[in-house]
Scaffold this motif. Sequence first.
Motif, PDB file in Angstrom:
ATOM      1  N   HIS A 424      11.438  -8.423  -6.949  1.00  0.00           N
ATOM      2  CA  HIS A 424      11.240  -8.356  -8.400  1.00  0.00           C
ATOM      3  C   HIS A 424      12.170  -7.354  -9.072  1.00  0.00           C
ATOM      4  N   SER A 425      12.455  -6.255  -8.403  1.00  0.00           N
ATOM      5  CA  SER A 425      13.115  -5.158  -9.105  1.00  0.00           C
ATOM      6  C   SER A 425      14.335  -4.588  -8.396  1.00  0.00           C
ATOM      7  N   ALA A 426      14.515  -4.896  -7.132  1.00  0.00           N
ATOM      8  CA  ALA A 426      15.578  -4.336  -6.293  1.00  0.00           C
ATOM      9  C   ALA A 426      15.308  -2.890  -5.900  1.00  0.00           C
ATOM     10  N   TRP A 427      14.134  -2.348  -6.250  1.00  0.00           N
ATOM     11  CA  TRP A 427      13.841  -0.968  -5.880  1.00  0.00           C
ATOM     12  C   TRP A 427      13.203  -0.921  -4.498  1.00  0.00           C
ATOM     13  N   GLU A 428      13.469   0.160  -3.779  1.00  0.00           N
ATOM     14  CA  GLU A 428      12.985   0.304  -2.421  1.00  0.00           C
ATOM     15  C   GLU A 428      11.643   1.022  -2.388  1.00  0.00           C
ATOM     16  N   SER A 429      10.910   0.805  -1.309  1.00  0.00           N
ATOM     17  CA  SER A 429       9.653   1.510  -1.092  1.00  0.00           C
ATOM     18  C   SER A 429       9.911   2.780  -0.297  1.00  0.00           C
ATOM     19  N   ARG A 430       9.172   3.824  -0.620  1.00  0.00           N
ATOM     20  CA  ARG A 430       9.320   5.081   0.108  1.00  0.00           C
ATOM     21  C   ARG A 430       8.515   5.052   1.415  1.00  0.00           C
ATOM     22  N   ALA A 431       7.320   4.489   1.376  1.00  0.00           N
ATOM     23  CA  ALA A 431       6.477   4.371   2.567  1.00  0.00           C
ATOM     24  C   ALA A 431       5.424   3.309   2.300  1.00  0.00           C
ATOM     25  N   ILE A 432       4.949   2.662   3.363  1.00  0.00           N
ATOM     26  CA  ILE A 432       3.864   1.683   3.244  1.00  0.00           C
ATOM     27  C   ILE A 432       2.554   2.381   3.585  1.00  0.00           C
ATOM     28  N   ILE A 433       1.589   2.306   2.672  1.00  0.00           N
ATOM     29  CA  ILE A 433       0.314   3.005   2.823  1.00  0.00           C
ATOM     30  C   ILE A 433      -0.829   1.991   2.749  1.00  0.00           C
ATOM     31  N   PRO A 434      -1.368   1.516   3.883  1.00  0.00           N
ATOM     32  CA  PRO A 434      -2.519   0.597   3.830  1.00  0.00           C
ATOM     33  C   PRO A 434      -3.750   1.346   3.290  1.00  0.00           C
ATOM     34  N   PRO A 435      -4.348   0.884   2.209  1.00  0.00           N
ATOM     35  CA  PRO A 435      -5.517   1.580   1.654  1.00  0.00           C
ATOM     36  C   PRO A 435      -6.769   1.322   2.478  1.00  0.00           C
ATOM     37  N   VAL A 436      -7.583   2.341   2.639  1.00  0.00           N
ATOM     38  CA  VAL A 436      -8.801   2.191   3.442  1.00  0.00           C
ATOM     39  C   VAL A 436      -9.796   3.267   3.021  1.00  0.00           C
ATOM     40  N   LEU A 437     -11.080   2.913   2.988  1.00  0.00           N
ATOM     41  CA  LEU A 437     -12.153   3.861   2.685  1.00  0.00           C
ATOM     42  C   LEU A 437     -12.651   4.519   3.968  1.00  0.00           C
ATOM     43  N   ARG A 438     -13.317   5.653   3.791  1.00  0.00           N
ATOM     44  CA  ARG A 438     -13.929   6.306   4.942  1.00  0.00           C
ATOM     45  C   ARG A 438     -15.012   5.389   5.508  1.00  0.00           C
ATOM     46  N   PRO A 439     -14.915   5.020   6.788  1.00  0.00           N
ATOM     47  CA  PRO A 439     -15.920   4.098   7.338  1.00  0.00           C
ATOM     48  C   PRO A 439     -17.242   4.809   7.620  1.00  0.00           C
ATOM     49  N   PRO A 440     -18.358   4.114   7.457  1.00  0.00           N
ATOM     50  CA  PRO A 440     -19.645   4.709   7.800  1.00  0.00           C
ATOM     51  C   PRO A 440     -19.850   4.728   9.317  1.00  0.00           C
ATOM     52  N   VAL A 441     -20.881   5.420   9.734  1.00  0.00           N
ATOM     53  CA  VAL A 441     -21.239   5.400  11.152  1.00  0.00           C
ATOM     54  C   VAL A 441     -21.616   3.964  11.534  1.00  0.00           C
TER      55      VAL A 441
END
Length: 595
Positions: A424-441
């Motif tokens: 879309h923009s030709a801009w690069e990503s700095r890092a890939i960060i998969p989002p995730v919540l703190r899992p319960p027990v």
Amino acid sequence: MPAITSRVSRMIYRSLPRGVQIAARSALGGALFGRRMRGPEPEAYSERKPASIVIPSYNDFPFLTECLASVERTCNGFEYEVLIVDDFCEPENRKKLGQLVGGRVRVIYREQRGGFAKAVNIGIKEAQWDVVLLNSDTVCQPRWLDALQRAAYTNPKVGLVSPMLVYPDGLIQYGGTYYARRLAPQWYGHLYVGRSANDPLANKPWFIRSVSGACVYVRREVIEAIGGLDEEFWLGFEDVDFGLRAWQAGFRSWYEPSAKLIHHESATRGYSQNKRELGSMRYFWRRWAPMVIERGLTTLPAVSFLTSAASTPLWRQYVAELATELAAIGIETSVHEVAGEIDEDLVERLETLGIIVVATDRGAAKTAWLAAQSGGIPVYLLPGIDADRADLVDDERRSVSAAYRPEFDYLPPNRWSSDRLAAHSAWESRAIIPPVLRPPVLAAADPGVVVVINASAAERAAVDSVAKRLGASVTHFRESFLTPEHVSEIAALAPRAIISFNKYEHSLEPLALMSLGAVYMGVTNEKIRYEVLDGYNALLFSDNARLAQSLDDVLSDDSVFSELSANGHHSAALLHEANARQVHRALVDIAERAY
């Protein structure tokens, strides 16, 4: 210079007399120009104000004549004056310029050459009103001045406005100024170069970091505050410097694409950079390198996360948890809600702090960008590529794409988003960060409970048939996205299987569901295939037959259930453990690296 036909054609073209160049470009580009410039003319500005048009001139009589004719054609109804400043300083040329004097046109003759900035400043000193700096090799299009002036006075924070500049063949030469840090860090570049002038994305107006001296509308207050161009520049960078100084004084630059001009770029000076021009570039960096090319910080400063109504509730929870976890390792963090398209109050609070400002959704992007322009660093924690979303109308998607600014450092949620951002923009990503919540027990699952999310009637029937045969109960959630309350409600049911028919932009919701101890089953989805692993931590399906077989396996085979359930919870736990560290590492890298 656009590609006319080939490299050889360019060489031939540049050897032609200037008058012949104009005719040649008109003949070659006329048909293409008409097709690429289609679109409605800007409306007349109802509050027209007088304007002083300053045109520096250097041995450019054929181009200058065409430029003046276009000004006269397009500025009916305006009170204006034209100040031509001769920087060629040759007797024969003075005679030609004398033919242009009369009516609204004055010519100011210099005794010796001094360069672009000095010529412009002489015109500015003689100007009575707001100044329009205009190159002599431009051709104004209908209502250009209306569009520039309207943009200059619609937003009180705008002090300078540049138009879209196009080559004679209708391809864009200038669509805004940006710092080319990833391509050529010693230069500022032009946005949308080479696209058609009617490209929808290039026709989105927005703030820009600086302006083009080929054409810029300057409100009188800007000149009174910062003066004219810096005369230490001979040619090149003086316009960028002017825009940056104006921004420092509280006047923003704006790109107004409804104002269009043809630009015979470099018609009077050629394309190569000589000793003086390269000297101008070095002079520019002596002033601006600490803020731009050497912008790295010795330590990670405070980090402000910006969210808006565009965030889903679960994404908001993720951002809040991330801010808390960064604070736990010693980073000062805050989370702010953006009000409206641009939250000027929030911009004012953040812009002088010299911090990292993180946009976390499309509604926060513009505010985050603005808040980081006076010494901060803008970062975009992407929740996906909204420019591809089918639930947004075309104009919304274009607005999202236009907000993918080169000044951002990007943190996409997956490889797919990183690739699509570049497309879309030709801009690069700095890092890939998969989002995730703190899992319960991890809790024990009820072997007779199945949860289904956002299923159609046919899909519900397929699930209900298998569940009924195996004696399981089914609870249906109709939501296209889950809230934290929904997740808690699902957790309380302790299901053995969770089946989602949502097509996710990122892995946040699938990982949240995996962490509950159930087997996650979802629609095959290329966007999240590196986090949601078919057969290892999830079961994926592309049709109801595959769904029915997989559900049968989960409900009837304890070994299938126990391995998938354990792997799903473990995957969520591992990704969560790494998440804050990955973001911290990326932010440190962004803060410390100059470009």
